[in-house]
Design a protein around this motif. Structure first.
Motif, PDB file in Angstrom:
ATOM      1  N   TYR A   1      10.290 -14.936 -50.848  1.00  7.45           N
ATOM      2  CA  TYR A   1       9.442 -15.471 -51.901  1.00  7.45           C
ATOM      3  C   TYR A   1      10.363 -16.046 -52.972  1.00  7.45           C
ATOM      4  O   TYR A   1      11.547 -15.727 -53.035  1.00  7.45           O
ATOM      5  CB  TYR A   1       8.569 -14.365 -52.504  1.00  7.45           C
ATOM      6  CG  TYR A   1       7.435 -13.930 -51.625  1.00  7.45           C
ATOM      7  CD1 TYR A   1       7.668 -13.237 -50.440  1.00  7.45           C
ATOM      8  CD2 TYR A   1       6.113 -14.200 -51.970  1.00  7.45           C
ATOM      9  CE1 TYR A   1       6.624 -12.840 -49.625  1.00  7.45           C
ATOM     10  CE2 TYR A   1       5.057 -13.806 -51.164  1.00  7.45           C
ATOM     11  CZ  TYR A   1       5.315 -13.128 -49.996  1.00  7.45           C
ATOM     12  OH  TYR A   1       4.284 -12.746 -49.195  1.00  7.45           O
TER      13      TYR A   1
ATOM     14  N   TRP B   1      10.641  -4.727 -52.009  1.00 11.08           N
ATOM     15  CA  TRP B   1      11.221  -5.934 -52.578  1.00 11.08           C
ATOM     16  C   TRP B   1      12.704  -5.755 -52.863  1.00 11.08           C
ATOM     17  O   TRP B   1      13.149  -4.677 -53.262  1.00 11.08           O
ATOM     18  CB  TRP B   1      10.521  -6.300 -53.890  1.00 11.08           C
ATOM     19  CG  TRP B   1       9.112  -6.755 -53.730  1.00 11.08           C
ATOM     20  CD1 TRP B   1       7.990  -5.990 -53.771  1.00 11.08           C
ATOM     21  CD2 TRP B   1       8.664  -8.101 -53.513  1.00 11.08           C
ATOM     22  NE1 TRP B   1       6.879  -6.770 -53.585  1.00 11.08           N
ATOM     23  CE2 TRP B   1       7.268  -8.076 -53.430  1.00 11.08           C
ATOM     24  CE3 TRP B   1       9.318  -9.326 -53.388  1.00 11.08           C
ATOM     25  CZ2 TRP B   1       6.498  -9.222 -53.228  1.00 11.08           C
ATOM     26  CZ3 TRP B   1       8.564 -10.469 -53.186  1.00 11.08           C
ATOM     27  CH2 TRP B   1       7.172 -10.409 -53.107  1.00 11.08           C
TER      28      TRP B   1
ATOM     29  N   LYS C   1       6.335 -19.843 -63.608  1.00 14.12           N
ATOM     30  CA  LYS C   1       5.451 -19.993 -62.442  1.00 14.12           C
ATOM     31  C   LYS C   1       5.260 -18.657 -61.745  1.00 14.12           C
ATOM     32  O   LYS C   1       6.036 -17.724 -61.917  1.00 14.12           O
ATOM     33  CB  LYS C   1       6.029 -21.021 -61.473  1.00 14.12           C
ATOM     34  CG  LYS C   1       6.088 -22.428 -62.025  1.00 14.12           C
ATOM     35  CD  LYS C   1       6.465 -23.421 -60.953  1.00 14.12           C
ATOM     36  CE  LYS C   1       6.443 -24.847 -61.478  1.00 14.12           C
ATOM     37  NZ  LYS C   1       6.774 -25.836 -60.429  1.00 14.12           N
ATOM     38  N   GLN C   2       4.226 -18.617 -60.938  1.00 13.72           N
ATOM     39  CA  GLN C   2       3.958 -17.400 -60.165  1.00 13.72           C
ATOM     40  C   GLN C   2       4.901 -17.323 -58.969  1.00 13.72           C
ATOM     41  O   GLN C   2       5.385 -18.339 -58.466  1.00 13.72           O
ATOM     42  CB  GLN C   2       2.508 -17.397 -59.686  1.00 13.72           C
ATOM     43  CG  GLN C   2       1.486 -17.184 -60.794  1.00 13.72           C
ATOM     44  CD  GLN C   2       0.087 -16.980 -60.242  1.00 13.72           C
ATOM     45  OE1 GLN C   2      -0.251 -17.499 -59.180  1.00 13.72           O
ATOM     46  NE2 GLN C   2      -0.713 -16.225 -60.953  1.00 13.72           N
ATOM     47  N   ARG C   3       5.118 -16.103 -58.518  1.00 14.93           N
ATOM     48  CA  ARG C   3       5.909 -15.904 -57.308  1.00 14.93           C
ATOM     49  C   ARG C   3       5.131 -16.460 -56.119  1.00 14.93           C
ATOM     50  O   ARG C   3       3.915 -16.246 -55.992  1.00 14.93           O
ATOM     51  CB  ARG C   3       6.205 -14.420 -57.108  1.00 14.93           C
ATOM     52  CG  ARG C   3       7.257 -14.128 -56.076  1.00 14.93           C
ATOM     53  CD  ARG C   3       7.637 -12.647 -56.073  1.00 14.93           C
ATOM     54  NE  ARG C   3       8.259 -12.247 -57.339  1.00 14.93           N
ATOM     55  CZ  ARG C   3       8.815 -11.052 -57.527  1.00 14.93           C
ATOM     56  NH1 ARG C   3       8.847 -10.166 -56.538  1.00 14.93           N
ATOM     57  NH2 ARG C   3       9.343 -10.743 -58.689  1.00 14.93           N
ATOM     58  N   GLU C   4       5.834 -17.173 -55.250  1.00 14.45           N
ATOM     59  CA  GLU C   4       5.163 -17.804 -54.117  1.00 14.45           C
ATOM     60  C   GLU C   4       5.921 -17.533 -52.828  1.00 14.45           C
ATOM     61  O   GLU C   4       7.148 -17.372 -52.819  1.00 14.45           O
ATOM     62  CB  GLU C   4       5.049 -19.318 -54.333  1.00 14.45           C
ATOM     63  CG  GLU C   4       6.380 -20.038 -54.436  1.00 14.45           C
ATOM     64  CD  GLU C   4       6.240 -21.540 -54.627  1.00 14.45           C
ATOM     65  OE1 GLU C   4       5.110 -22.042 -54.742  1.00 14.45           O
ATOM     66  OE2 GLU C   4       7.283 -22.214 -54.669  1.00 14.45           O
TER      67      GLU C   4
ATOM     68  N   GLN D   1      10.383 -17.406 -57.326  1.00 14.21           N
ATOM     69  CA  GLN D   1       9.691 -17.505 -58.603  1.00 14.21           C
ATOM     70  C   GLN D   1      10.524 -18.349 -59.549  1.00 14.21           C
ATOM     71  O   GLN D   1      11.649 -17.980 -59.905  1.00 14.21           O
ATOM     72  CB  GLN D   1       9.434 -16.129 -59.209  1.00 14.21           C
ATOM     73  CG  GLN D   1       8.560 -16.160 -60.438  1.00 14.21           C
ATOM     74  CD  GLN D   1       8.060 -14.780 -60.826  1.00 14.21           C
ATOM     75  OE1 GLN D   1       8.603 -13.759 -60.435  1.00 14.21           O
ATOM     76  NE2 GLN D   1       6.996 -14.753 -61.608  1.00 14.21           N
TER      77      GLN D   1
END
Length: 120
Positions: free
Chosen positions: A37, A110, A43-46, A39
């Motif tokens: 992922y 994570w 911005k949001q984590r994607e 980030q």
């Protein structure tokens, strides 16, 4: 307690390449999915890319054709090969592992993240 350790981030020029590594303290056979992922600031984590225990891969549209996820079970490591990097790929990249213990109990793990900066 499982630990995921990322490495390989850094500063690269547009069009360049980097390879990220994520090494697990335990066997990656235990995970149903492993993925990357990212980030970016504000911005949001994607999701960037993921691979399941059967080797099936999934990519975000923005990186398809440029990034490749792979796994080395013997080394308990998942890689993200990033080619043709663009400034918009700049972000902190996180490794994630997902394990379903039962049909209703699951857990995400994570890593601490590694910075990737694409700039001339």
């Amino acid at each position: 307690q499982v630990q995921l350790v990322e490495s390989g981030g850094g500063l690269v020029q547009p069009g360049g390449s980097l390879r990220l590594s994520c090494t697990s303290s335990g066997s990656i056979f235990d995970f149903n999915f492993m993925g990357w992922y990212r980030q970016a600031p504000g911005k949001q984590r994607e999701l960037v890319a993921e691979i399941n225990s059967g080797g099936i891969k999934n990519y975000a549209g923005a990186v398809k054709g440029r990034f490749t996820i792979s796994r080395d079970d013997a080394k308990n490591t998942v890689y993200l090969q990033m080619n043709s990097l663009r400034p918009e790929d700049t972000a902190v990249y996180y490794c994630k592992a997902y394990r379903a213990f039962t049909p209703v109990i699951a857990r995400d793990y994570w890593g601490q993240g590694t910075q990737v900066t694409v700039s001339s």
